[in-house]
Design a protein around this motif. Sequence first.
Motif, PDB file in Angstrom:
ATOM      1  N   MET A 145     -20.907   2.338  37.280  1.00 33.67           N
ATOM      2  CA  MET A 145     -21.480   1.009  37.532  1.00 33.67           C
ATOM      3  C   MET A 145     -22.832   0.943  36.824  1.00 33.67           C
ATOM      4  N   PHE A 146     -22.811   1.228  35.545  1.00 33.81           N
ATOM      5  CA  PHE A 146     -24.046   1.398  34.797  1.00 33.81           C
ATOM      6  C   PHE A 146     -24.848   0.099  34.695  1.00 33.81           C
ATOM      7  N   THR A 147     -24.172  -0.997  34.442  1.00 34.04           N
ATOM      8  CA  THR A 147     -24.884  -2.277  34.340  1.00 34.04           C
ATOM      9  C   THR A 147     -25.560  -2.627  35.653  1.00 34.04           C
ATOM     10  N   GLU A 148     -24.828  -2.457  36.759  1.00 34.08           N
ATOM     11  CA  GLU A 148     -25.407  -2.714  38.077  1.00 34.08           C
ATOM     12  C   GLU A 148     -26.569  -1.747  38.356  1.00 34.08           C
ATOM     13  N   SER A 149     -26.425  -0.504  37.868  1.00 30.97           N
ATOM     14  CA  SER A 149     -27.493   0.486  38.055  1.00 30.97           C
ATOM     15  C   SER A 149     -28.757   0.059  37.318  1.00 30.97           C
ATOM     16  N   LEU A 150     -28.585  -0.436  36.096  1.00 33.98           N
ATOM     17  CA  LEU A 150     -29.744  -0.905  35.336  1.00 33.98           C
ATOM     18  C   LEU A 150     -30.430  -2.064  36.046  1.00 33.98           C
ATOM     19  N   PHE A 151     -29.629  -2.943  36.606  1.00 30.58           N
ATOM     20  CA  PHE A 151     -30.198  -4.084  37.317  1.00 30.58           C
ATOM     21  C   PHE A 151     -31.034  -3.616  38.506  1.00 30.58           C
ATOM     22  N   LEU A 152     -30.502  -2.658  39.266  1.00 27.62           N
ATOM     23  CA  LEU A 152     -31.219  -2.203  40.454  1.00 27.62           C
ATOM     24  C   LEU A 152     -32.466  -1.393  40.110  1.00 27.62           C
ATOM     25  N   ILE A 162     -34.328  -5.428  29.870  1.00 23.80           N
ATOM     26  CA  ILE A 162     -33.804  -4.120  29.481  1.00 23.80           C
ATOM     27  C   ILE A 162     -32.752  -4.311  28.401  1.00 23.80           C
ATOM     28  N   HIS A 163     -32.875  -3.547  27.336  1.00 25.19           N
ATOM     29  CA  HIS A 163     -31.872  -3.542  26.269  1.00 25.19           C
ATOM     30  C   HIS A 163     -31.419  -2.101  26.067  1.00 25.19           C
ATOM     31  N   TYR A 164     -30.135  -1.913  25.853  1.00 20.19           N
ATOM     32  CA  TYR A 164     -29.667  -0.542  25.719  1.00 20.19           C
ATOM     33  C   TYR A 164     -28.426  -0.452  24.845  1.00 20.19           C
ATOM     34  N   VAL A 165     -28.198   0.764  24.336  1.00 17.92           N
ATOM     35  CA  VAL A 165     -26.968   1.101  23.629  1.00 17.92           C
ATOM     36  C   VAL A 165     -26.461   2.405  24.220  1.00 17.92           C
ATOM     37  N   GLU A 221     -25.257 -11.369  38.309  1.00 17.11           N
ATOM     38  CA  GLU A 221     -24.101 -11.893  37.588  1.00 17.11           C
ATOM     39  C   GLU A 221     -24.507 -12.553  36.277  1.00 17.11           C
ATOM     40  N   THR A 222     -25.600 -13.287  36.319  1.00 15.83           N
ATOM     41  CA  THR A 222     -26.098 -13.944  35.106  1.00 15.83           C
ATOM     42  C   THR A 222     -26.509 -12.904  34.071  1.00 15.83           C
ATOM     43  N   TRP A 223     -27.191 -11.857  34.535  1.00 14.16           N
ATOM     44  CA  TRP A 223     -27.630 -10.802  33.622  1.00 14.16           C
ATOM     45  C   TRP A 223     -26.444 -10.043  33.033  1.00 14.16           C
ATOM     46  N   LYS A 224     -25.405  -9.792  33.823  1.00 17.97           N
ATOM     47  CA  LYS A 224     -24.216  -9.109  33.322  1.00 17.97           C
ATOM     48  C   LYS A 224     -23.541  -9.930  32.233  1.00 17.97           C
ATOM     49  N   GLU A 225     -23.485 -11.224  32.425  1.00 19.68           N
ATOM     50  CA  GLU A 225     -22.896 -12.119  31.430  1.00 19.68           C
ATOM     51  C   GLU A 225     -23.688 -12.075  30.127  1.00 19.68           C
ATOM     52  N   SER A 226     -25.013 -11.960  30.240  1.00 21.44           N
ATOM     53  CA  SER A 226     -25.864 -11.961  29.049  1.00 21.44           C
ATOM     54  C   SER A 226     -25.689 -10.701  28.200  1.00 21.44           C
ATOM     55  N   LEU A 227     -25.167  -9.637  28.817  1.00 23.24           N
ATOM     56  CA  LEU A 227     -24.997  -8.380  28.117  1.00 23.24           C
ATOM     57  C   LEU A 227     -23.673  -8.268  27.376  1.00 23.24           C
TER      58      LEU A 227
END
Length: 228
Positions: A145-152, A162-165, A221-227
């Motif tokens: 759940m990496f995206t959710e982890s970044l958000f938290l 946050i930007h990542y590869v 949810e909005t941030w996940k969509e943006s990624l």
Amino acid sequence: MYKDKVLIFVHIPKTAGSSLSGIIYTKYNPHEVFSVSNPALNIVSQINNNTKCVLGHNLFGQHQELGPRIYVTMLRDPIDRVISHYYYIKYILNDDSIGKYSLGEFAQLDGFPNMQTRFITGDKPDLEQAINNLKTFAFFGITEMFTESLFLIKKTMGWKDIHYVKNNVNPKKQKKETISTETIKQIEIANSLDIQLYQWAKENFENRLKNLDSTSKIELETWKESLK
């Protein structure tokens, strides 16, 4: 809340730690970051007063002399982590001393079983201590759940964008579904503590997501969509 404390990243191998390290690094000035390559080394004496972040394969409890500090880490499904670690060493590092072993044998080699538990306890195979230590961490995330982890972690640390590869992705790693039942059993037996630790951590993480307020859930949810 954590502004005046040194951030120590307990980077457990093959848990998406390299990706998270890259993100954490951008949140500090380069001279404020100290990187560790070997958890067996005592590097406290090399860290100066300017250090605000310690990255690398750190064990919990190695930095008692640093004063106020916080810990962050990532945890991964133990079976997937062991498979990934084995094929990373074998094909990316080309380490013949490890590559000569089968996956099942690798999982049982000294130093490799229950690696997540041992990193969290300071190298002790103690599940209860690992859970108690995790409860004191400023943050721990879940690789799956990496995206959710970044958000938290972003919310926890008060970071902005946050930007990542993805880093250290091994195209030669076999999927769990292609591994024999016998080998999977060997990995499970060798990592029984990690399996229990991961189950506790994942449930805790999922509860944190469920307990977000409505505004934060929409933001996630909005941030996940943006990624995408």
